[in-house]
Write a protein that holds these residues in place. Sequence first.
Motif, PDB file in Angstrom:
ATOM      1  N   ASN A   1      38.405  30.743  30.625  1.00 37.80           N
ATOM      2  CA  ASN A   1      38.159  29.995  31.865  1.00 37.80           C
ATOM      3  C   ASN A   1      37.943  30.934  33.052  1.00 37.80           C
ATOM      4  O   ASN A   1      37.323  30.548  34.048  1.00 37.80           O
ATOM      5  N   MET A   2      38.466  32.147  32.975  1.00 38.39           N
ATOM      6  CA  MET A   2      38.331  33.095  34.086  1.00 38.39           C
ATOM      7  C   MET A   2      37.053  33.917  34.019  1.00 38.39           C
ATOM      8  O   MET A   2      36.737  34.641  34.969  1.00 38.39           O
ATOM      9  N   VAL A   3      36.289  33.822  32.924  1.00 40.89           N
ATOM     10  CA  VAL A   3      35.113  34.678  32.778  1.00 40.89           C
ATOM     11  C   VAL A   3      34.068  34.358  33.842  1.00 40.89           C
ATOM     12  O   VAL A   3      33.423  35.262  34.390  1.00 40.89           O
ATOM     13  N   THR A   4      33.889  33.078  34.162  1.00 40.00           N
ATOM     14  CA  THR A   4      32.941  32.712  35.217  1.00 40.00           C
ATOM     15  C   THR A   4      33.337  33.359  36.543  1.00 40.00           C
ATOM     16  O   THR A   4      32.495  33.898  37.276  1.00 40.00           O
ATOM     17  N   ALA A   5      34.623  33.314  36.852  1.00 41.76           N
ATOM     18  CA  ALA A   5      35.099  33.947  38.089  1.00 41.76           C
ATOM     19  C   ALA A   5      34.919  35.459  38.028  1.00 41.76           C
ATOM     20  O   ALA A   5      34.612  36.094  39.047  1.00 41.76           O
ATOM     21  N   ALA A   6      35.108  36.045  36.852  1.00 40.62           N
ATOM     22  CA  ALA A   6      34.900  37.492  36.720  1.00 40.62           C
ATOM     23  C   ALA A   6      33.441  37.846  37.022  1.00 40.62           C
ATOM     24  O   ALA A   6      33.153  38.835  37.701  1.00 40.62           O
ATOM     25  N   ALA A   7      32.524  37.023  36.535  1.00 40.52           N
ATOM     26  CA  ALA A   7      31.108  37.261  36.833  1.00 40.52           C
ATOM     27  C   ALA A   7      30.840  37.137  38.329  1.00 40.52           C
ATOM     28  O   ALA A   7      30.068  37.914  38.912  1.00 40.52           O
ATOM     29  N   LEU A   8      31.471  36.165  38.963  1.00 36.39           N
ATOM     30  CA  LEU A   8      31.318  35.978  40.404  1.00 36.39           C
ATOM     31  C   LEU A   8      31.791  37.214  41.159  1.00 36.39           C
ATOM     32  O   LEU A   8      31.112  37.713  42.064  1.00 36.39           O
ATOM     33  N   ALA A   9      32.955  37.726  40.787  1.00 32.69           N
ATOM     34  CA  ALA A   9      33.483  38.924  41.447  1.00 32.69           C
ATOM     35  C   ALA A   9      32.605  40.138  41.172  1.00 32.69           C
ATOM     36  O   ALA A   9      32.396  40.989  42.045  1.00 32.69           O
ATOM     37  N   HIS A  10      32.075  40.227  39.966  1.00 28.08           N
ATOM     38  CA  HIS A  10      31.222  41.346  39.585  1.00 28.08           C
ATOM     39  C   HIS A  10      29.948  41.352  40.422  1.00 28.08           C
ATOM     40  O   HIS A  10      29.555  42.394  40.979  1.00 28.08           O
ATOM     41  N   VAL A  11      29.287  40.212  40.536  1.00 30.32           N
ATOM     42  CA  VAL A  11      28.049  40.105  41.307  1.00 30.32           C
ATOM     43  C   VAL A  11      28.293  40.432  42.773  1.00 30.32           C
ATOM     44  O   VAL A  11      27.493  41.128  43.416  1.00 30.32           O
TER      45      VAL A  11
ATOM     46  N   GLY B   1      35.002  46.058  42.020  1.00 31.94           N
ATOM     47  CA  GLY B   1      34.705  44.836  41.282  1.00 31.94           C
ATOM     48  C   GLY B   1      35.882  44.464  40.421  1.00 31.94           C
ATOM     49  O   GLY B   1      36.972  45.043  40.524  1.00 31.94           O
ATOM     50  N   PRO B   2      35.700  43.486  39.552  1.00 36.87           N
ATOM     51  CA  PRO B   2      36.823  43.000  38.741  1.00 36.87           C
ATOM     52  C   PRO B   2      37.263  44.012  37.690  1.00 36.87           C
ATOM     53  O   PRO B   2      36.447  44.722  37.097  1.00 36.87           O
ATOM     54  N   VAL B   3      38.564  44.055  37.467  1.00 34.19           N
ATOM     55  CA  VAL B   3      39.165  44.873  36.411  1.00 34.19           C
ATOM     56  C   VAL B   3      39.886  43.931  35.450  1.00 34.19           C
ATOM     57  O   VAL B   3      40.587  43.020  35.883  1.00 34.19           O
ATOM     58  N   THR B   4      39.690  44.151  34.171  1.00 31.52           N
ATOM     59  CA  THR B   4      40.371  43.352  33.149  1.00 31.52           C
ATOM     60  C   THR B   4      41.250  44.247  32.294  1.00 31.52           C
ATOM     61  O   THR B   4      40.759  45.225  31.707  1.00 31.52           O
ATOM     62  N   LEU B   5      42.524  43.927  32.252  1.00 37.47           N
ATOM     63  CA  LEU B   5      43.461  44.569  31.332  1.00 37.47           C
ATOM     64  C   LEU B   5      43.928  43.505  30.349  1.00 37.47           C
ATOM     65  O   LEU B   5      44.842  42.731  30.642  1.00 37.47           O
ATOM     66  N   ALA B   6      43.257  43.421  29.225  1.00 40.36           N
ATOM     67  CA  ALA B   6      43.629  42.461  28.189  1.00 40.36           C
ATOM     68  C   ALA B   6      44.936  42.935  27.560  1.00 40.36           C
ATOM     69  O   ALA B   6      44.996  44.026  26.995  1.00 40.36           O
TER      70      ALA B   6
END
Length: 614
Positions: free
Chosen positions: A97-107, A180-185
């Motif tokens: 569900n957060m991937v769309t927001a991650a794309a938004l932050a990336h752009v 931009g966005p950082v992801t720590l899975a």
Amino acid sequence: MTTIRLTAAQAMVRWLGAQYVVVDDAEVPYFAGAWAIFGHGNVAALGEALYAGRDALPTFRAHNEQGMAHAAIAYAKQMRRRRAMVCTTSIGPGATNMVTAAALAHVNRLPVLFVPGDVYASRRPDPVLQQVEAFGDGTVSANDCFLPVSRYFDRITRPEQLLDALPKALATLLDPAACGPVTLAFCQDVQAEAFDYPLAFFERRVWGVRRAMPDANELDALAAAMRASKRPLIVSGGGVLYSGAENALAAFAEATGIAVAETQAGKGALAWKHPSALGSIGVTGSSAANAAAREADLVVGIGTRLQDFTTGSRSLFADKPLFQINVQAFDAHKHGAVPVVGDALRTIEALHDRLRGWRVADEVRARDAAAVAAWNADVDAAVAAAPGRTLPSDAQVIGAVQAAVGDDAVVVCAAGGLPGELHKLWRTAKPGGYHLEYGYSCMGYEIAGGLGVKLAEPRREVVVMVGDGSYLMMNSELATSVMLGVKLVVVLLDNRGYGCINRLQQATGSPGFNNLLADARHAVLPEIDFAVHARSLGAHAEHAATLDELRAAMERARSIERSCVVVIDTDPLKTTEAGGWWWDVAVPEVSDRPQVNAARRDYEQRVRMKRDLS
């Protein structure tokens, strides 16, 4: 070496709470808090750690993972990237569900730290609940979806990895060029594993933000080009605001008389009454700015990524000499620009020094002033209330809302027709007063984004303008705003469908189809009472039948302590005709409809004109 035994989750929370930055001459925590929706992949370990560390790193509960991420991103944008927030979810749907927001932050080049739970590193219970399995690759998890929309990505499979991953993550979030966005899975079993961490790792650290000076040769080339130009134009983007360069830009423009146009992200860098301000540029631009772009003999972008709405799909100033000032070389080289890689503030200051004594000719500035005066007359006409009780246009609602708020208010919007109207018509008096997410143009950002804006600037009035289609996509964080006591004023424009795309559809020769509710397949048209719905989420809400009632409702909202929603019906077809520029939207090459064929002929002619310009 002194160590402390902590779980990996406890270590992460402890470290995050110890990171500081300087904002307005005060040391403050970089992370303003963590948004969390708990599930089996993060509640037992990370949830326990967040509870223990809630004083240093407050935890906020949301109703939708994408919504909470939008709130975190909006917070960072309103804070001009100086502070950020954390978002954590379980594995599976919570994470994706957060991937769309991650794309938004990336752009949009905005910092946010995503910490989705992940599968078991040990693989003991594989496949664990919600685990995605790839038949040919045992290393894949749903969190791989974050890879293309993260500036930095890591999967934490051992607790000691945090010693390396966390500093790299924060360095990315704070880097002006790589931001931009950082992801720590975070593998869920690893979250619970203990390790003897060096105590020094958790010492308070104050991070600085790098300001890259432009190369002297690049700066000299730009200064020489400006001195040689007769009709230069600056295109101000979001990087001006992120750099805190608005005062320097205003002083530079005042000293030189150079005209300044603004992108969506850059709007508000100059007050709308500044003598050099031409307003918005591009597809949703003012007639003054777009005319200046066509007449310019030099275009200088500052802190803009030059997306297609800004450049009119590369048709607005494709034949002009172009310089690009940007901290990111990727952006500085776009569209064949001559690059000036550097921080916006430092570059404007250095450019100001090099151009002392140089000034745009009086007749050019007089022509700009006349164009701005004509544009302001067009704005006044567009926002003026029409006689009778006809449905108001978006522009007329914007005019009523603007008249009801002070100069310090912040307007928040994201997608549909409203961003174009706001870009043209909203008169921003102070920096930060215009908060539009139009890099990703994500429906559903508006209310969640307003929540993040209000958390960033609690003393400013925050007005969210949203269409009915976007409201129906995501409205749950309205309840969060009530729960947190974070007041928003939401103006909901109901045109009974996706009015913006309906207009685009018809403009390209197709009939109205599947956009307005009436044009979609239906057994019965839904009678949606948005005011009742908003009240069910805890907000004060009312329906305004006219613009006068809208103004009265906005006035009542001032004295109400909780979030307020005002609903008004609007015309789905009417839009501001003044200003604007061509946008490249491909039309079918063959069709049974004469209207589509006519639109295709017009499209091909415009493409040919664009090629001739470039």
